[in-house]
Design an enzyme around this catalytic site. Sequence first.
Site, short mmCIF file in Angstrom:
data_model
loop_
_atom_site.label_atom_id
_atom_site.label_comp_id
_atom_site.label_asym_id
_atom_site.label_seq_id
_atom_site.Cartn_x
_atom_site.Cartn_y
_atom_site.Cartn_z
N HIS A 1 -13.09 2.70 0.31
CA HIS A 1 -13.12 1.62 1.31
C HIS A 1 -13.78 0.36 0.75
O HIS A 1 -14.29 -0.47 1.50
CB HIS A 1 -13.92 2.03 2.57
CG HIS A 1 -13.29 3.10 3.42
ND1 HIS A 1 -14.04 4.07 4.05
CD2 HIS A 1 -12.00 3.34 3.73
CE1 HIS A 1 -13.24 4.87 4.72
NE2 HIS A 1 -11.99 4.45 4.54
N ARG B 1 -12.10 15.42 8.25
CA ARG B 1 -12.81 15.79 7.01
C ARG B 1 -14.26 16.17 7.32
O ARG B 1 -14.89 15.55 8.18
CB ARG B 1 -12.81 14.62 6.02
CG ARG B 1 -11.47 14.42 5.34
CD ARG B 1 -11.46 13.16 4.50
NE ARG B 1 -10.60 12.16 5.09
CZ ARG B 1 -10.50 10.89 4.68
NH1 ARG B 1 -11.24 10.48 3.67
NH2 ARG B 1 -9.71 10.06 5.27
N GLU C 1 -8.27 -5.60 4.99
CA GLU C 1 -8.14 -5.26 3.57
C GLU C 1 -6.98 -6.00 2.93
O GLU C 1 -7.04 -6.40 1.78
CB GLU C 1 -7.98 -3.74 3.42
CG GLU C 1 -9.27 -3.00 3.70
CD GLU C 1 -9.07 -1.55 4.09
OE1 GLU C 1 -8.59 -1.30 5.21
OE2 GLU C 1 -9.40 -0.66 3.29
N ASN D 1 0.87 -1.17 0.00
CA ASN D 1 0.00 0.00 0.00
C ASN D 1 0.91 1.22 0.00
O ASN D 1 1.43 1.63 1.04
CB ASN D 1 -0.89 -0.05 1.26
CG ASN D 1 -1.85 1.11 1.34
OD1 ASN D 1 -1.80 2.03 0.52
ND2 ASN D 1 -2.72 1.07 2.32
N ARG E 1 -2.54 -2.13 -3.45
CA ARG E 1 -3.74 -1.33 -3.24
C ARG E 1 -3.65 -0.10 -4.14
O ARG E 1 -2.65 0.61 -4.13
CB ARG E 1 -3.82 -0.87 -1.79
CG ARG E 1 -5.01 0.02 -1.58
CD ARG E 1 -4.91 0.74 -0.27
NE ARG E 1 -6.09 1.56 -0.08
CZ ARG E 1 -6.10 2.69 0.61
NH1 ARG E 1 -5.00 3.14 1.16
NH2 ARG E 1 -7.21 3.38 0.74
#
Length: 399
Positions: A182, A243, A386, A7, A93
Amino acid sequence: MNVLVINAGSSSLKYQLLNPASGELLAKGLCERIGIDGKFTYKPQVAGKQTLDAIDVAMPTHAEAIEAVLNALVDEKNGVIASMSEIDAVGHRVVHGGEKFASSVVITDEVMDAIYECNPLAPLHNPANLIGIRACQAKMPGVPMVAVFDTAFHQTMPPKAFTYAIPYEYYQKDKMRRYGFHGTSHRYVSQRCAEILGKPIEELKIVSCHLGNGSSITAVDGGKSVDTSMGLTPLAGLPMGTRSGDMDAGIMEYLMKQYNLSMDEMMTILNKKSGVLGISGVSSDFRDLDDAAAEGNQRAALAVEVFAYKVRKMIGEYAAAMGGVDAVIFTAGVGENSADLRLRFVDGLQFMGISIDPEKNNFRGEERIVSPEGSPVKVLVIPTNEELMIAKDTAELVG
Ligand code: ADP
C-alpha cells in the site's frame, strides 16, 4: 498530458485515463474474466458519453483486454480522446519491487528482468503485472511506460524495522524481510496531509492508516516510511477482511498436524478464511458486520472489536516508534466511510492528544480534519487516490 494507469491482475485489469496535472479523470473501468470469457466495463467521465457495464468481449489474453480498453477510449461515439496519440504515457502498478526499487522507474528491458526476479516474493501478483506491461507494449509501441511499486515507499525503513528475528542467513540468501505494501496510498495521503495542514512534510510525524478490505498502517516520519505493518507478504499486520494478520506461527504447526492440512490448505485458511470473516463467520465486509452486530450477533461484534483494538494499539506503537505524532490519517474503504469505526479506533488515545470531534466526524468519503479545534494531534480523513499518484509519477519520469 494524459496517462493511462493500468493495474493488471491474473484475470482482471483495472484502468484509468487521467490528466496528472489537473487531476481530471477522463475514463475508468475494468476488464474481468480474462482467459475465461471476458467482461468489459467502461465508465467515461465526460458528459454525454455512455457507460458499458460488464458487457461480453472475448479476452483470451490480456492483449485483447488492452485492445478493448483502447478501442473504447477512442470510440467515435463514446470515446474520450480522438486518437491513441493522446495517450502520452502508461503507468503500471507493480506489487513487489523487492529491494531493487525504492522509487518508480521508466520501464526498460533491464527493469522487466528485475521485476521478474521479484516474482518469487509475490507469485500471485508480479507475473500478472508483467503480463499487463507486455500486453501494453505490444499494443502501444513507442509509448513510454513507468512501473510504480507498492513496496517502493517502504524501502526507507531502517534495518531494525525490517529485520525478522529468524536466522540472518535467510535474509542474506532469500531476502526474507519486511517489505510492506500500500506504499502508493500511504505516500499519497501523507503528502495530501502535509498540504492540508500547510506544513512541510519533512516536519511531520504521521501515522497513516489504510483500512479497507486489505489494511496496513505506516509510520511516516519526515515524509519517509520508517515502519509498516505488512511484511514479506500482505498477510501480516492487522486482521483484515479475510486475512489473519499477525499471529503465532505455532498455530500453523498445531492445525496442520491436528487436521492433516497441506501448506496450501493452511495458507488458504490464513489468506481467505480468516480475519473478520473468520472470527464472525458472517462476512468480510464491515457493513455486514455492523448490521449483524446490531442484530445481536456476538461474533460479528467481537470481529469488529478485535480489528478496532489492533488499529488502536498500532497507532500507539507507531507514535512510539517515531517518538511522537503530529497527525493520524484514515483512508480506504473503512477509514473513509465508517464514522463509527473511526471513533472506535481513537477511543482511549486521548492521553496521547489523539481524539475525534463526533460532530465533525459525521460524514463519508471526503477530505476533512476531524480532530477538535486546537487538538495537539490532527486526525484527518483523506480518500486515497493511488491512480493519481501513479499518473503523477509517470508524468514526472517521462517528462
Ligand atoms: P480494497 O482493499 O479491496 O481496495 P477498499 O479500500 O475498497 O478495499 O475497502 C472495502 C471495504 O470497505 C469493504 O469491505 C467494507 O468493509 C468497507 N466499507 C466500505 N464502506 C463502508 C461503510 N460505510 N462502513 C463500514 N465499512 C465500509
